[in-house]
Design an enzyme around this catalytic site. Sequence first.
Site, PDB file in Angstrom:
ATOM      1  N   ASP B 303      -8.962  14.063  19.389  1.00 29.19           N
ATOM      2  CA  ASP B 303      -8.401  12.953  18.621  1.00 29.19           C
ATOM      3  C   ASP B 303      -7.414  12.204  19.498  1.00 29.19           C
ATOM      4  O   ASP B 303      -6.646  12.812  20.220  1.00 29.19           O
ATOM      5  CB  ASP B 303      -7.674  13.482  17.380  1.00 29.19           C
ATOM      6  N   ASP B 340      13.850  -0.555   9.000  1.00 22.08           N
ATOM      7  CA  ASP B 340      12.525   0.084   9.079  1.00 22.08           C
ATOM      8  C   ASP B 340      12.664   1.430   9.780  1.00 22.08           C
ATOM      9  O   ASP B 340      12.938   1.497  10.975  1.00 22.08           O
ATOM     10  CB  ASP B 340      11.584  -0.865   9.847  1.00 22.08           C
ATOM     11  N   GLU B 344       7.628   3.109  14.703  1.00 24.88           N
ATOM     12  CA  GLU B 344       7.345   1.791  15.266  1.00 24.88           C
ATOM     13  C   GLU B 344       8.564   0.883  15.125  1.00 24.88           C
ATOM     14  O   GLU B 344       8.982   0.218  16.066  1.00 24.88           O
ATOM     15  CB  GLU B 344       6.142   1.139  14.557  1.00 24.88           C
ATOM     16  N   THR B 371       3.965  -2.308   2.291  1.00 21.28           N
ATOM     17  CA  THR B 371       3.021  -1.782   1.292  1.00 21.28           C
ATOM     18  C   THR B 371       1.614  -2.033   1.796  1.00 21.28           C
ATOM     19  O   THR B 371       1.395  -2.891   2.648  1.00 21.28           O
ATOM     20  CB  THR B 371       3.168  -2.484  -0.069  1.00 21.28           C
ATOM     21  N   ALA B 372       0.690  -1.268   1.261  1.00 23.30           N
ATOM     22  CA  ALA B 372      -0.695  -1.410   1.701  1.00 23.30           C
ATOM     23  C   ALA B 372      -1.247  -2.772   1.314  1.00 23.30           C
ATOM     24  O   ALA B 372      -2.139  -3.305   1.969  1.00 23.30           O
ATOM     25  CB  ALA B 372      -1.555  -0.319   1.078  1.00 23.30           C
ATOM     26  N   MET B 376       2.986  -5.902   5.431  1.00 27.27           N
ATOM     27  CA  MET B 376       4.116  -6.347   6.248  1.00 27.27           C
ATOM     28  C   MET B 376       5.400  -5.819   5.635  1.00 27.27           C
ATOM     29  O   MET B 376       5.426  -5.345   4.511  1.00 27.27           O
ATOM     30  CB  MET B 376       4.148  -7.868   6.364  1.00 27.27           C
ATOM     31  N   LYS B 388       7.683  -9.073   9.402  1.00 29.30           N
ATOM     32  CA  LYS B 388       6.833  -8.727  10.539  1.00 29.30           C
ATOM     33  C   LYS B 388       5.665  -7.919   9.985  1.00 29.30           C
ATOM     34  O   LYS B 388       5.794  -7.233   8.957  1.00 29.30           O
ATOM     35  CB  LYS B 388       7.600  -7.894  11.586  1.00 29.30           C
ATOM     36  N   ASP B 508      -8.136  18.426  11.025  1.00 32.21           N
ATOM     37  CA  ASP B 508      -7.298  19.000   9.972  1.00 32.21           C
ATOM     38  C   ASP B 508      -7.674  18.542   8.574  1.00 32.21           C
ATOM     39  O   ASP B 508      -7.420  19.228   7.618  1.00 32.21           O
ATOM     40  CB  ASP B 508      -5.816  18.720  10.255  1.00 32.21           C
ATOM     41  N   ASP B 512     -12.897  16.263   7.946  1.00 32.19           N
ATOM     42  CA  ASP B 512     -13.274  16.824   9.233  1.00 32.19           C
ATOM     43  C   ASP B 512     -14.148  18.064   9.071  1.00 32.19           C
ATOM     44  O   ASP B 512     -14.752  18.538  10.038  1.00 32.19           O
ATOM     45  CB  ASP B 512     -12.022  17.251  10.025  1.00 32.19           C
TER      46      ASP B 512
END
Lengths: 564, 672
Positions: B303, B340, B344, B371-372, B376, B388, B508, B512
């Site tokens: 991975d 944040d 990242e 949020t999905a 941003m 961002k 994991d 998989d």
Amino acid sequence: MTLIGWLQIALAVGLVLATVAPLGAYMARVYAGEVRFLAPVENGFYALAGIDPRREQSWAGYTMAMLAFNAAGFALLYGILRLQDVLPLNPAGMPAVPPDLAFNTAVSFTTNTNWQAYGGEATLSHFSQMAGLTVQNFVSAATGMAIAIAFARAFARSGATTIGNFWADMTRSTLYVLLPLALVMALAMVLLGLPQNLSGPVEATTLEGGKQAIAQGPVASQLAIKMLGTNGGGFFNANSAHPYENPTAWTNLLELWAILAVAAALTATFGRIVGDRAQGRALLAAMLVMLGAGIVACYGAEAAGNPILAKLGLTEAANWEGKETRFGIATSSLWAVFTTAASNGSVNAMHDSFTPLGGLVPMFNIQLGEIVIGGVGAGLYGMLLYAILAVFVAGLMVGRTPEYLGKKIGGREVKLTMLALLISPMTILVFTALACVWPGAAESLANQGPHGFGEYLYAYSSGAGNNGSAFAGLSANTPFFNITIGLAMLFGRFLMIVPMLAVAGSLVAKPKVEPGAGTFPTTGPIWVGLLVGVILILGGLTFFPALALGPLVEHFAMQAGDLF
Amino acid sequence: MDVRAHISLFDPAVLRGAAGSAVAKLDPRSLVRNPVIFVTAAVAALTTILFVRDLAGGGDAGFTGQIAAWLWFTVLFANFAEAVAEGRGKAQADTLRRTRADAVARRIGAGNAVETVPALELREGDVVLVEAGDVIPADGDVIEGVASVDESAITGESAPVIRESGGDRSAVTGGTRVLSDWIKVRVTAAPGGGFLDRMIALVEGAERQKTPNEIALAILLAAMTIIFLVATVTIEGFALHAGATVPVAILSALLVTLIPTTIGGLLSAIGIAGMDRLVQFNVLAKSGRAVEAAGDVDTLLLDKTGTITLGNRMAAEIVPASGIAERELAEAALLASLADETPEGRSIVALIHERHGVTADAAGGSFVPFTAQSRMSGIDIGTRQIRKGAVDAIKAWAGGALAPAIAEAVDRIARGGGTPLAVADDRRILGVIHLKDVIKDGIKERFVELRRMGIRTVMITGDNKLTAAAIAAEAGVDDFLAQATPEAKLELIRAEQAKGKLVAMCGDGTNDAPALAQADVGVAMNTGTQAAREAGNMVDLDSDPTKLIEVVAIGKQLLMTRGALTTFSIANDVAKYFAIIPAIFIATYPQLGALNVMGLATPESAILSAVIFNALIIVALIPLALKGLAYRPAGAAAVLRRNLLIYGLGGLVVPFIGIKLIDMAVAAIGLA
């Protein structure tokens, strides 16, 4: 050892090596079905027998076909020998061959051994020689070649179920390889002075005024296939020491070439079939290392001769006993090494009369399993079995499940390979021990002591190794020896072939893994050294006690001034 | 969880226990499993009978007795080797058990009485009570109650989930933690799914089954035993021809020295020790077969995230749009990231502090989380909105097309394997931040090593092809699988296997599991789901996917140790012949004294020395069998050359020296 001797040896070895590549490439084309110049004849045979050459067989089918064919060949030859007195072409009026001898001889020729418990010209009719023995000389050789090719295919194919068609492989071996080569060679031999007729013996008056019957007959034709097919059964009892079978240095050279030509070239055929010519060269290199060592040892021992004679002040120290003066020490020693390396068994000198070490070399060659170049086909598959073993013994050392030519070697392959490799040494040792304790067996011995023991050992080695040469001191035409040596020949041939073909069946079904940096290398000097080492240690150690009690003790005794 | 028990090679407790079980293993039912040692024991028994006969009949009882004793020692030493390996395994197993014993569960017994029991004792069907703060002791179904459960250990998702009885939210996984409220759970699988139990049995040697290579090797050794048996027995016949008889005790000695007792005696110890090494490494294997397969692996599926790259992307640079000052972009990016807490976000703050020296104050601002749906994050300070996020999301939020210079920068970053993040201030796009995968230190060198060993590495990533190709090139893997779905992974494994290759992977997640099951070596992470742990044939207790590489090395080391000792054992025979054959026949054929190249004192001492050497070499090689060969990554040709020199040539030479030294000692003491 002389320079001229070494040059003669180099010439013969060079000639063999020169034909490896072209003959090997040609045979690869033959077995791929690409050589078709006798297509009408070939197809005629298939049509007659109701065989589709393109329909391939599994290992079991291939084995059954091979066994059936050889059983039929044995029965036919046995019948011919038993009935030769009533069959045609019997100018000398030979009687029927007795049962135990007929059994021994029929086994001998179907197994490509050509052990001769009889004197050819004194026992067999022309019909028996031509329709009986010569036919088997072709087909027993063709059988060996076919099997070797089938084995090679097992390495070449990936996840397959079939290994070829026995009938097609056998027919092609005969039609496109053995027949053309034998035809050319027979004609060359006639040109060089060998008789080729169907006449009875002529009577000659010797210098002393005595009468001598000089046998003749279809010598050249039988000689050609005897050499090329690693058969070795001579038309005459004296084999290629006889002036009618091997009159000159030129015939001697050509016959030497013919002993090894096909078997050596099959390594190149193998390389082409598996798609990696270096693999074939590696096998040949291993064979040549052992061949070279044998030549040095044998020629060295014969040229050094007998120290007892040297002490007597004889000018020529080399061992001339049992050798033809027209061939000399070098090519007689060379012949002994070639013929035992190749399971040929023809002789141009009497191995029984060699010095102990000189005689040990041929014996050891046979005991290693006839893989030093070996018999046509038999040498290649024997060597491949050792290669599998060597890969398995040392292959784990690189940290992977051992694989040879992309085929993983598992428990089943190891089991069958060991079975195939064990048969010959077990047969030799057990029968030799049996002869040692068998009441009356010793009466066949010309010599007692370690040399007599060496005669037993040689006989069973020769039988189980399908060689056919002999320490001539053993009078082997007795029921005990005819039967036990006959069995040794059968065991050494077929009990080895069957598990070997089973290995082929197991390997052909496996996927072929592409080689990578982590793959165990099966080319190059390290591999060649390893392969030779495994053969010498596993093959050699088995026979160390026996050899110590025979030729080795005889050698040390000779050094100390004792002879047997 | 750490199951490692560091046991010295010469741990006295282990050695004492092993000495006892070496004797216990003389039981013929136990001996018969090892043909070579069984033959040795049979021959030893025969020689003992001869010794008794000699005692009674006035033969050379002293000599026969010594031979018999050393033949028994050979058997005992072989048993001892196996027992030491098993003893070390048992010590490991005890540690494993203790780990298990640490976890406790509150079981609801008859009459609703709650009792605290070790998790180890839970059985299927038991009901346990789990309250806030407790770790769920085993896989099971919620039968009563509702609770929020932290499943981050298996899913990586930090938001707690609700688990309640009934419906499809009732399954809970062992190892997860209840955050609030309480639930009653009916256990559906004993803790560890019985996996740990299997492992314990395996390292203890109780359930040890022979692996494919071991079986093949055992066949080879048995076949060699047969051939040497024939070679030895026929000597009697040959001797008769020479008018001599060879005492059976001497033939027995010859036989035992010739058959491969060294590797035969050490074979199972090597196998057990291999499993043991894996446990030392905190990896549990379900079978010896899996360890062996690890050595054979041709293709490693790794991975990307966590194995090849650090888990998180880091900000590498900022690219302002044309007409925007770099400082303005830096400030906006900083403001958008201050609150944040993702790696990242933190990396953006660090980059701007370090490289641009910009600081900002977000006092009074309110943080807008990621949020999905919005894809941003950012901050609102008064009416000023700074965001961002994914380039297309920001583009849609800002309205309008990207400026050509920005589009170009986005394209360049994506092509280079990076992730562009757009930054906008009040719906005006200021520029992009370049987030980059960071290749782990030293991983590139590891791939070079693997390539030298002939192992192909394939990087698995969910990234698009462009990104994947760039990272693959940077890390130096041989191939990559981009936009990998579980199906694509499975497909890749099957394709490799169809070419005859063995594949190793680690994973994991539940998705998989099919690939883990299909792979020849599937290492499941201990933090993974139960499904993954069931599907794999190894579990890494440290959940470190990089260890796949070491697992391969351990497998190789196991096979190498076996091969080296086999070669050594066979090569030893040459010297033994030279010791014994002249000794046997010296009386009949004094000339054979020439073969006594070692110059051994007397025939008796020669035979005795060979037998003693043959027994002692087993003991001498026990440490090597247990520790394994020194392993260095290199191509097969180089490894073969090295090992052949050490164990092949060494195997030829060492016994000549060893037998000579023992002979000198035997002669000096006057044993023979």
